[in-house]
Design a protein around this motif. Structure first.
Motif, short mmCIF file in Angstrom:
data_model
loop_
_atom_site.label_atom_id
_atom_site.label_comp_id
_atom_site.label_asym_id
_atom_site.label_seq_id
_atom_site.Cartn_x
_atom_site.Cartn_y
_atom_site.Cartn_z
N GLY D 152 0.84 -1.31 -0.05
CA GLY D 152 0.03 0.06 -0.13
C GLY D 152 0.86 1.17 0.04
N GLU D 153 1.79 1.34 0.87
CA GLU D 153 2.69 2.36 0.78
C GLU D 153 3.42 2.74 -0.44
OE1 GLU D 153 3.79 2.07 5.49
OE2 GLU D 153 5.35 1.55 3.99
N GLN D 154 4.07 1.72 -1.20
CA GLN D 154 4.63 2.07 -2.36
C GLN D 154 3.82 2.33 -3.45
OE1 GLN D 154 7.77 -1.20 -3.38
NE2 GLN D 154 7.97 -1.55 -1.22
N TYR D 190 -2.83 4.87 3.85
CA TYR D 190 -2.98 5.98 4.64
C TYR D 190 -1.47 6.34 5.62
CZ TYR D 190 -7.94 6.85 3.42
OH TYR D 190 -8.94 7.05 2.68
N ASN D 191 -0.99 5.46 5.66
CA ASN D 191 0.51 5.77 6.04
C ASN D 191 1.07 6.99 5.45
OD1 ASN D 191 0.16 3.86 8.35
ND2 ASN D 191 1.46 2.48 7.35
N HIS D 196 1.01 13.33 3.13
CA HIS D 196 0.67 14.47 2.06
C HIS D 196 -0.66 14.77 2.29
CE1 HIS D 196 4.37 13.24 0.02
NE2 HIS D 196 4.17 12.07 0.48
N PRO D 197 -0.72 15.86 3.30
CA PRO D 197 -2.09 16.51 3.33
C PRO D 197 -2.80 17.14 2.25
CG PRO D 197 -0.45 17.78 4.48
CD PRO D 197 0.12 16.60 3.68
N GLU D 198 -1.80 17.37 1.05
CA GLU D 198 -2.23 18.12 -0.09
C GLU D 198 -3.35 16.87 -0.95
OE1 GLU D 198 0.51 17.05 0.35
OE2 GLU D 198 1.41 16.25 -1.48
N ILE D 199 -3.09 15.82 -0.68
CA ILE D 199 -3.79 14.75 -1.52
C ILE D 199 -5.20 14.56 -1.00
CG2 ILE D 199 -3.80 12.26 -2.32
CD1 ILE D 199 -1.51 13.75 -3.47
N LYS D 200 -6.08 14.64 -1.87
CA LYS D 200 -7.57 14.47 -1.65
C LYS D 200 -8.13 13.26 -2.03
CE LYS D 200 -11.93 16.54 -1.96
NZ LYS D 200 -12.68 17.14 -3.13
N VAL D 201 -8.53 12.42 -1.09
CA VAL D 201 -9.02 11.18 -1.54
C VAL D 201 -10.62 11.32 -1.99
CG1 VAL D 201 -9.82 8.54 -0.93
CG2 VAL D 201 -7.72 9.70 -0.34
N VAL D 202 -10.98 11.19 -3.08
CA VAL D 202 -12.36 11.58 -3.59
C VAL D 202 -13.15 10.36 -3.67
CG1 VAL D 202 -11.80 13.53 -4.99
CG2 VAL D 202 -11.94 11.15 -6.12
N SER D 203 -12.52 9.19 -3.76
CA SER D 203 -13.70 8.05 -3.40
C SER D 203 -12.79 6.97 -2.87
CB SER D 203 -13.96 7.44 -4.84
OG SER D 203 -14.27 6.38 -4.59
#
Lengths: 499, 704, 323, 337
Positions: D152-154, D190-191, D196-203
């Motif tokens: 997941g991280e990579q 999510y780790n 990276h708070p600038e990234i927005k998960v839209v779904s």
């Protein structure tokens, strides 16, 4: 025999989807009387009795039992009030045994099976009903089922017992036992309501008779003050200008070509080595009690049922041996079987009148009709509804909404549109109102006059007498006697059918 | 030579058992059971340790878990519904068990109870919707399948880590999951207990009857007063609870709430249910069927997995077996009754030597004569089928009638006739006891007693069930004739245990020893079978020594004597055999000898046919009943014989004009009264030289 | 007298309309042309399967084996192309397999008289087993070279309308034409309405039953083609999913009674739209999958309950065994 | 104790060998390796059972073929128990295996719990348990598989990188909610996103390992967010659907699709080559198979008892991108030969 009133109905009305099945009916039943209830089909007899038995509830009106107001909402509540009913449509559980059915509804919490069967046998035999208690009800014939049904109502020790057409399937012998039973019940103070089609039965058995017409009660009076004519008048609201039955035939049609020969036909357990012939241009009446194998024989002929695989016998149609395993090739060979049970295998209830008839045409003459033609459907429908005088708002009406007689005409039209050479009418006027009976009889006669081979199966002797040129009597799975209509009498036929 | 072979074959090979076995209701399950046996056999041959105790125990564990769900599904299908949500309920209740135990740390009993309640509650939702709101079962449980499954998914997302973290270690929990008693896994014991109860429930208990009735015909059940809605709802509740029990054991065994627990379980369970023979649509089914279905499905899937078969092969094999079994089963159920009707009648070999002559001029004790032509007729045309006649101490004459009445003709002229009592059935043999109670054998009902005031009371309608017979022979079908001993024992004959009363002639065609003598003790009220395997036993009469009875075997054409007490207790002796006709009732004569009625004369045709069982079998299979060859019961006679078996005289109405048929006779004050089952009259014949004061009961027991 | 009497079809339509309006009003981005198309596109395969199921259900049957029919023949097509056969031969083989499968189903139900639920359960299992055991090397059959042109069945668009929608529309039109305009369609309705009467009237009921299952199988195969083309592979493991339940829901919810003879293509469309709207709206709201199912289930249940209140069944009218 | 025994035995053997060396040297060329006989004996005739979640997927087929190749030449019996996606059947298979007592069970867990109790029992009964790819709650002798958190991280790091300078909107297509592999990957995702708070998960939806569902979800998301810059998928078998949706929207190359899988040619490399996937993290099934085989050989020849050792062998993840798509993958057909 008049005691105090045990059950009264006043201004009873029941609506089915807005249409009244009974309307403002007043009815009283006295303690210890046998009350005959007569009327045409759809006159509301069944609804009236179902109200008493808690199967349906009144839309308006008051019912009292033993002087206090009562409106049982389920048969169970009615049972607690002392009302038991023998239903016209069988209300036995086909997957259970006779013994279980007998005690169903009043069984103990724990039922020792052997005990149940022994008790059931004692009870059935004490009524002289020969029904083995361990048999599965579904495998019994109509008459035996009826016996179980009757026995069950009596077993419930009700104060009021309602019999809806109890004798239709019984032999005269069994009828006698049944009548004795009913009189015995009366002696014990039980009130009996008794619906019958056979007016003579009502006249001989009942103390009082109520006649219903179009959901209203017309008259209630002592049985002694009635005769057949008065009842009929009350039933149909007029004197029947032409008497339906009882006209002796003075001439019979001549037999044409031999259309059908059945030889040694077997279909266990109903048909046993049956042999008969049917001729063109003639009406062959087949009489027999229910369970005599008449229906089954002709169902085999038409391919609706299959004959026994081994030693099953032979069917010869137009001099050629045939064996139809399904009805379709039979229809194509010119056989039309018009069922006794139109609800089960007669018509398509979601389809319109015209469409029902058109389907008959499609089934027989598929060639060139890969695509449906609405116009042809309408035309065929219109032609035949007119020809058979089907009365409906339009031929787009659905068949379920019609009266029994008109439904029957649609079923007949659906077969006649196939231009059959051999038409088998199985109980053609069962559940059909008086007016339509006449028309259907005319139609059958006309068919024979036009040279079609016609078979009429009926367990109503006057109908057989009125229609047939030739009468076959069936008993225990085979034709045992043949009469010409000129020589036959009711006594002779009945004798042959029983002995 | 050939005939010897035939005789042996028909003597020792139990032909009749086939039809009797087939007519047992449990043979409906025959095909699934056979399939199960075949599958088991094949697997035990191909898998090494298939029959090892551990493997069997493992299989039993899993089978029982699914078996619980199968029982629930069976119940719902029998009531006429279907439950597709069992898989999801299984998952949810599994979760419930582990959640209460691992996360809430409840004790095991509380967790178990909570699980079952949870299952019942889920079932109750289905039940409420289908039973009370009358939704359609298929669509409703399809939707609850989705709802329950998504609820489970949401729950495990939240709790699966917590559950996975704990390894509960309680002895009781481990016992549920992996324990056994004497090698039988705990879950299998629980399943057996529930299954046995379930069987009793369905066949004996009121709710079980109601459920079957609703499934068989909803409207009929309603009309019979069955609380349809409630029973339907409760069936779904039970289904939920049973599923929960299965899940409980599953949880104890594996302790998992994995995501696909219970996915597709409804398909497995439904397959098993239908395969076991529980038809969709309701009304039919049993616990055995459910168990057999589950076992077949499980054995196949597990067996194939063990045999290294890949998923695809496994599926193909399972599907093929299911289809083949279903197709055969459908054929079987469709034709079962037809097969029974073909094979039930099982004629056997019956040899009789040529009969002694009866014709006029041939001499011998049976020579025909016209002595009975002179009989007076009583009640001509007013009575039907007086099989037996009897007179009381006051000379009144009693006879049975076809309509189930006992009719009394009043002395002295027997013109006045009244119905003494109405019982029903067909009154056959009659006898008075010391206290003037009239004991009557009622065909179809059993032994009845009528007090002198006309009160009817049942004496017995049931005897002991014999362990060796397939048919339940405890019910009395055709009690025929009786006599009462000085000690108050009523010995009565039952002509056949294979046929109902109205089918009795078929027994004659079969000519097998299907009858028996039964003893009813008036002192204790107990009934037991004294003798069995008799060829249509009929007349019974206590012999002069008071320790034995004489009885006639109608189709054995013989009279035998049986000692019920005294030094020869238990012995049977032939008094007469090879009679020229079929013997019926036996009664005492005034001179200490016995009267015997011959109900019909033997014919060479039937005698020959009786030696050709194959011929009669074919006849029974191919011809309708009314064309079969039956013993002819027509002209008969009365003979007098002594205990040594010598015929002393015979009385005939050769032409049968006046008294066509004789089934019984009774001597009374110098007259012989004659009964006949096909007659509409009773005959009365003056005996020359007989004791004019002879009354049977006075003779035996003295004047009251 | 003139009481409002809604049929199930109208209730579902009402629920659909209400949901649609609510989403359109309160859910930004729902009522856009693009989203409408993706809504339809997402349920196109479901809708086509619904048509197949409808044909069977109209004749009083049920076909649980549809998913196997959806997965295996198209999977075979992909596998064969992968193994180097020509596209044409592969399509022909797939269709033949599908045809044979339909015939087997029909024969079992019409001639061997095995109840349809049980028969199709078993045959579906069988077909899936065959695929797994001997047709596919792995259960996701990948797209390969040689399939050019075939993906147009499920990808791309014509005049801005994505092809799956067009395929669905074509299927609807074809099935509607078949059911309402041809003799065989009339036969199917007749059999569903009253099988005994149909038989006695002389309609060849058993061949028609076989025809129903053959058509269902072929339409299922077609749906599989569309699906494979649309996702560039055939995940045959879809057989293990609960998709069949969704198909049944679409059909029954739309108003085609399991007791046969009632309903038509329009009912399938209504049912499909309802499910499509629900799923699409919830995806936009980013409701998690399990939550989606929960909400879907509850909405469907409410629709069914409403129906039972408006069209109550009582013991007098309830048919035996109508589950 | 064990060790000393072994040493003793070794010493004796050595002494014996020393005694005969002279003769041996005289008669036979080459040198007899002293341990191979013991090794052979320790393995020959031993049974290894393989319980996958189901056959017919690239992973299990790869493991199966690889193990078969490795083990059968050693005279080992290699058996398969195929539960075919049925957890209950799998549990039953493991249960009956416990009573059959093979030397090793190689199990592919359907989830973290179902087999846990059974494994505990099995190791008590003397059977080694090696778990593949998905670990259960019970730590057994060995686990060979991907580190899902790391997967997941990579993946996320790659997507975040691709999003730089773009809309920063990403979508997550999960597997099944209840599957631990999916849950672990999500944690990994999510780790990284936490950094990276600038990234927005839209779904973030679960597609149930189902390609069709994945396509439907992605399609809808793309319609709502045409400016999406990346999708994190959890399994390549499912993400075929994701990729198809992206392709259909004409956004191939614009939306970065990252996924993971077994690295089979058709399932991974071909799709990366064609541009459907931008990144496929492969845990390289043939290597995993070899590692499992090595573990089996080690366990059986070392004389350790089940329960004595518990180890992990996380697979090295291969980043399959356009650059190495020609050679990074394996072919099932080759492995099967």
């Amino acid at each position: 025999m008049s005691g105090e009133d045990i059950l009264t109905l006043s201004r009873a009305t029941k609506l089915y989807g807005g249409n009244p099945a009974i309307e403002n009916v007043d009815f009283t039943l006295r303690r210890g009387e046998i009350h005959g209830l007569v009327g045409e089909n759809g006159a509301g007899k069944s609804t009236l009795t179902k109200v008493m038995a808690g199967v349906v509830t009144l839309t308006s009106g008051v019912m009292t039992i033993d002087g206090s107001e009562a409106s049982p909402k389920t048969p169970l509540e009615a049972r607690h009030l002392g009302v038991a009913m023998v239903f016209q449509e069988n209300s036995l559980v086909p997957t259970m045994t006779v013994g279980q059915n007998l005690f169903l509804g009043q069984e103990r919490f724990y039922n020792r099976l052997r005990g149940v069967y022994i008790a059931a046998q004692q009870f059935l035999q004490s009524l002289n009903f020969d029904v083995p208690p361990t048999t599965i009800v579904g495998t019994l014939g109509a008459a035996k089922k009826q016996m179980v049904e009757i026995a069950r109502a009596v077993l419930h020790r009700a104060k009021i017992i309602i019999f809806d057409e109890p004798t239709a399937t019984l032999t005269p012998e069994e009828k006698k036992y049944f009548f004795d039973l009913v009189r015995d019940l009366r002696k014990r103070g039980v009130s009996v309501v008794f619906i019958s089609h056979a007016l003579e039965e009502a006249l001989t058995l009942a103390d009082r008779i109520t006649v219903l017409r179009d959901g209203r009660n017309v008259v209630t009076d002592d049985a002694a003050k009635f005769d057949r004519a008065r009842i009929v008048r009350a039933m149909v609201g007029r004197d029947l200008s032409h008497t339906l039955y009882g006209v002796r035939k003075t001439a019979v049609r001549k037999a044409g070509a031999r259309v059908l020969v059945v030889q040694n036909l077997k279909m266990a357990p109903a048909v046993k080595n049956n042999s008969l012939s049917v001729f063109a241009g003639q009406i062959t009446g087949v009489f027999g009690l229910v369970g005599a194998g008449r229906t089954e024989t002709f169902k085999v002929v038409a391919g609706v049922l299959k004959r026994d695989f081994f030693h099953g016998g032979e069917i010869i149609l137009n001099d050629r041996p045939v064996r139809f395993r399904v009805p379709a090739p039979g229809v194509r060979a010119g056989i039309a079987y018009i069922t006794e049970d139109r609800k089960v295998e007669g018509f398509f209830e979601t389809a319109s009148i015209a469409w029902n008839i058109y389907l008959g045409l499609l089934a027989k003459f598929p060639r060139g009709r890969a695509l449906l033609s609405k116009r042809e459907g309408m035309e065929v429908g219109a032609k035949w509804t007119e020809k058979l005088k089907v009365r409906a708002i339009s031929n787009q009406a659905r068949v379920v909404e019609l009266s029994g007689g008109n439904q029957q005409k649609v079923v007949i039209a659906k077969s006649l549109v196939q231009e059959p050479k051999l038409v088998i009418f199985d109980e053609p006027t069962r559940g059909v109102d008086v007016g339509a009976i006449v028309e259907i009889h005319e139609l059958i006669n006309r068919l024979a006059d036009e040279g079609t081979a016609v078979v009429v199966i009926s367990s109503y002797l006057p109908e057989i007498m009125a229609l047939s040129d030739r009468i076959l009597v069936s008993r225990q799975g085979k034709v045992v006697e043949e009469f010409s209509a000129l020589e036959a009498t009711e006594e002779k036929i009945m004798y042959a059918a029983i002995h | 030579m050939r005939e010897t072979f035939t005789r042996w074959r028909y003597q020792y090979w139990p032909h009749h058992l086939l039809g009797e076995t087939l007519s047992k209701r449990w043979t409906e399950t025959a095909i699934p059971v056979i399939v199960l046996l075949i599958v088991g056999f094949v697997l035990s041959r191909t898998i090494d340790n298939f029959l090892s105790p551990t493997n069997l125990a493992d299989t039993a564990r899993q089978a029982s878990e699914i078996g619980f769900i199968g029982l629930g599904e069976a119940l719902v299908v029998i009531v006429g519904g279907i439950d597709l949500s069992v898989g999801s309920m299984f998952a949810l209740t599994d979760f419930c068990a582990l959640y209460t135990l691992n996360v809430l740390n409840w004790p095991v009993p509380a967790a178990a109870a909570a699980t079952i309640v949870c299952g019942a509650a889920l079932g109750a939702i289905n039940g409420f919707l289908i039973g009370y709101l009358k939704l359609r079962a298929f669509i409703t449980t399809l939707i609850t399948l989705i709802i329950y499954r998504s609820a489970f998914d949401l729950l495990i997302q939240r709790y699966s880590n917590q559950i996975a973290a704990a390894f509960p270690d309680f002895p009781s929990w481990n016992f549920l999951g992996g324990g056994d008693a004497l090698g039988v896994p705990s879950v299998a014991i629980a399943y057996l207990a529930v299954a046995i109860f379930g069987h009793l429930f369905l066949t004996r208990l009121r709710p079980g009857w109601h459920i079957t009735a609703i499934g068989g015909s909803r409207r009929s059940a309603y009309n019979s007063g069955v609380p349809v809605r409630r029973m339907i709802a409760l069936s779904y509740v039970a289904c939920g609870a049973l599923t929960a029990i299965g899940a409980l054991f599953f949880a104890a065994r594996l302790g998992t709430v994995g995501g696909d627990i219970g996915v597709g379980l409804e398909v497995i369970v439904l397959t098993a249910t239908v395969l076991g023979g529980i038809t969709l649509g309701g009304g039919k089914g049993s616990v055995t069927k459910s168990a057999v279905g589950v076992l077949i499905v499980l054995l196949i899937t597990n067996g194939l997995t063990t045999m290294n078969a890949r998923g695809g092969i496994n599926r193909m094999a399972l599907a093929s077996i299911l289809l083949v079994a279903a197709v055969i089963d459908i054929r079987w159920l469709k034709n079962r009754t037809r097969i029974i009707s073909k094979v039930y009648v099982a004629p056997t070999y019956h040899y009789l030597p040529p009969p002694p002559p009866t014709e006029v001029g041939m001499g011998g004790p049976f020579e025909q004569n016209d002595r009975l032509r002179e009989v007076d007729l009583i009640g001509l045309g007013r009575i039907e089928a007086p099989e037996d006649v009897i007179l009381d101490r006051n000379d009144n004459l009693y006879a049975g009638s076809r309509h189930g009445d006992v009719i009394r003709f009043l002395a002295p002229d027997y013109q006045q006739m009244e119905i003494f009592a109405h019982i029903g059935g067909q009154p056959l043999g009659m006898a008075f006891d010391r206290n003037d109670n009239l004991y009557i054998c009622i065909g179809g009902m059993g032994l009845y007693r009528i007090a002198p005031n006309g009160d009817v009371e049942k004496a017995t309608d049931e005897t002991n069930r014999s362990m060796t017979s397939v048919n339940d022979d405890s019910r009395l079908r055709l009690a025929d004739d009786l006599d009462i001993t000085d000690g108050g024992l009523v010995f009565f004959s039952e002509a056949t245990i294979r046929y109902e009363m109205d089918e009795w002639p078929i027994d004659g065609l079969e000519a097998r020893g299907n009858g028996r003598i039964i003893c009813y003790d008036t002192n204790t009220g107990k009934t037991h079978t004294a003798l069995r395997g008799l060829k249509f036993p009929n007349g019974v009469c206590v012999a002069s020594d008071g320790q034995s009875i004489l009885f006639a075997e109608t189709f054995g054409c013989s009279v035998k004597r049986y000692w019920f007490e005294g030094p020869k207790k238990g012995a049977i002796e032939v008094v007469m055999d090879n009679l020229p006709g079929y013997p019926d009732n036996i009664n005492l004569a005034s001179d200490g000898n016995y009267w015997l009625a011959l109900v019909g004369m033997r014919s060479p045709v039937l005698d020959l046919a009786w030696r050709m069982p194959g011929f009669r079998t074919r006849m029974a299979k191919r011809l309708p009943v009314d064309e079969w060859l039956f013993p002819n019961l027509n002209t008969g006679c009365v003979v007098k014989f002594n205990e040594r078996g010598e015929i002393l005289e015979s009385l005939w109405d050769f032409k049968g004009a006046n008294h066509p048929m004789i089934t019984s006779m009774r001597e009374h004050r110098g007259f012989l009264y004659l009964g006949g089952i096909a007659n509409n009259r009773i005959g009365r014949y003056r005996l020359d030289g007989a004791d004019p004061s002879f009354v049977q009961y006075d003779r035996r027991w003295g004047r009251a | 007298m003139k009481r409002m009497k809604l049929t199930q079809q109208e209730i579902v339509l009402a629920v659909f309309t209400a949901l649609f309006l609510a989403f359109a009003l309160f859910l930004p981005g729902f009522f856009t042309a693009a989203n409408m198309l993706s809504l339809l596109q997402n349920v196109a395969v479901l809708g086509i399967l619904g048509l197949a199921m409808a044909i069977v259900v109209l004749g009083r049957g049920i076909d649980i084996s549809l998913i196997a029919a959806l997965a295996v023949p198209p999977g075979l097509l992909l596998q064969m192309v992968q193994d180097g056969h020509s596209l044409f031969a592969s399509v022909a083989t797939a269709l033949l397999l599908s045809l044979a499968f339909g015939i087997v189903n029909g024969w079992l139900i019409a001639y061997a008289e095995v109840p349809s639920l049980f028969a199709t359960l078993a045959t579906g299992l069988f077909l899936a087993g065959v695929g797994q055991a001997s047709l596919f090397s792995i259960d996701v059959v990948q797209w390969s070279k040689g399939m050019e042109g075939f993906q147009n069945l499920g990808q791309g668009s014509i005049l801005g309308v994505p092809t799956p929608i067009i395929m669905f529309a074509i299927s609807c039109a074809a099935v509607a034409f078949f059911l309402r305009r041809t003799r065989w369609g009339a036969y199917i309705y007749a059999i569903g309405d009253n099988p005994n009467a149909a038989r006695v009237t002389g309609i060849p009921t058993r061949p028609i039953v076989v025809l129903q299952y053959v058509l269902a199988s072929l339409i299922g195969c077609f749906a599989g083609f569309v699906m494979a083309a649309s996702i560039n592979s055939m995940p045959t493991r879809i057989f293990n999913s609960t998709l069949i339940y969704d198909v049944i829901l679409v059909v029954v919810l739309g108003g085609i009674g399991l007791s046969g003879g009632r309903g038509g293509v329009v009912n399938v469309i209504i049912g499909t739209f309802l499910i499509g709207t629900l799923l699409n709206g919830m995806t936009i709201m980013d409701v998690p999958y399990a939550g989606q199912n929960l909400i879907k289930g509850v909405v469907l249940l409410l629709a069914v309950i409403t129906d039972s209140f408006l069209n109550p069944r009582n013991e007098e009218t309830a048919q035996q065994g109508d589950i | 104790m064990r060790l000393t025994d072994a040493i003793k035995a070794g010493a004796i053997a050595l002494g014996f060998l020393a005694g005969v060396t002279a003769d041996a040297l005289a008669e036979e060329p080459g040198l007899d390796e002293p341990f191979q006989k013991g090794f052979k004996e320790a393995l020959a005739g031993k049974a290894v059972a393989f319980v996958p979640v189901a056959m017919n997927i690239d992973l299990t087929e790869g493991w199966f073929a690889g193990l078969k190749k490795e083990l059968e030449p050693l005279g080992m019996k290699f058996e398969l128990r195929d539960p075919n996606w049925n957890t209950n059947a799998g549990a039953q298979a493991v249960t009956s295996l416990i009573s059959e007592k093979p030397a090793v069970i190689v199990a592919h867990n359907p989830d973290v719990q179902t087999y846990a109790k059974l494994f505990q029992r099995a190791e008590k009964e003397g059977i080694f348990i090696i778990q593949v790819n998905m670990g259960s709650a019970y730590r057994s002798a060995g686990l060979v598989g991907a580190n899902w958190i790391s997967v997941g991280e990579q993946e996320t790091e790659a997507v975040v990188k691709a999003c730089q300078g773009k809309s920063n909107k990403i979508a997550i297509v999960q597997g099944a909610l209840s599957a631990a592999a999916s849950a672990y990957q999500l944690r990994g995702v999510y780790n990284v996103l936490a950094k990276h708070p600038e990234i927005k998960v839209v779904s973030s939806q679960a597609a149930d390992w189902d390609a069709a569902k994945a396509k439907a979800i992605t399609q809808t998301v793309l319609k709502q967010n045409p400016d999406l810059c990346g999708v994190i998928g959890f399994w390549d078998g499912m993400d075929i659907g994701t990729a198809a949706a992206v392709k259909e929207a004409g956004l191939t190359g614009k939306v970065f699709v990252a996924t993971s899988g077994g690295g089979e040619q058709k399932a991974a490399c071909d799709l990366v080559k064609s541009g459907d996937f931008d990144l496929d993290l492969s845990y390289d099934v043939p290597t995993q198979a070899k590692q499992i085989a090595a573990l089996i050989k080690y366990l059986l020849s070392s004389g350790t008892k089940p329960g004595d050792t518990k180890g992990l062998a996380y697979s090295t993840l291969v980043h399959v991108t356009k650059d190495n798509a020609d050679k990074a993958c394996w072919k099932l057909s080759d492995l099967k030969q």
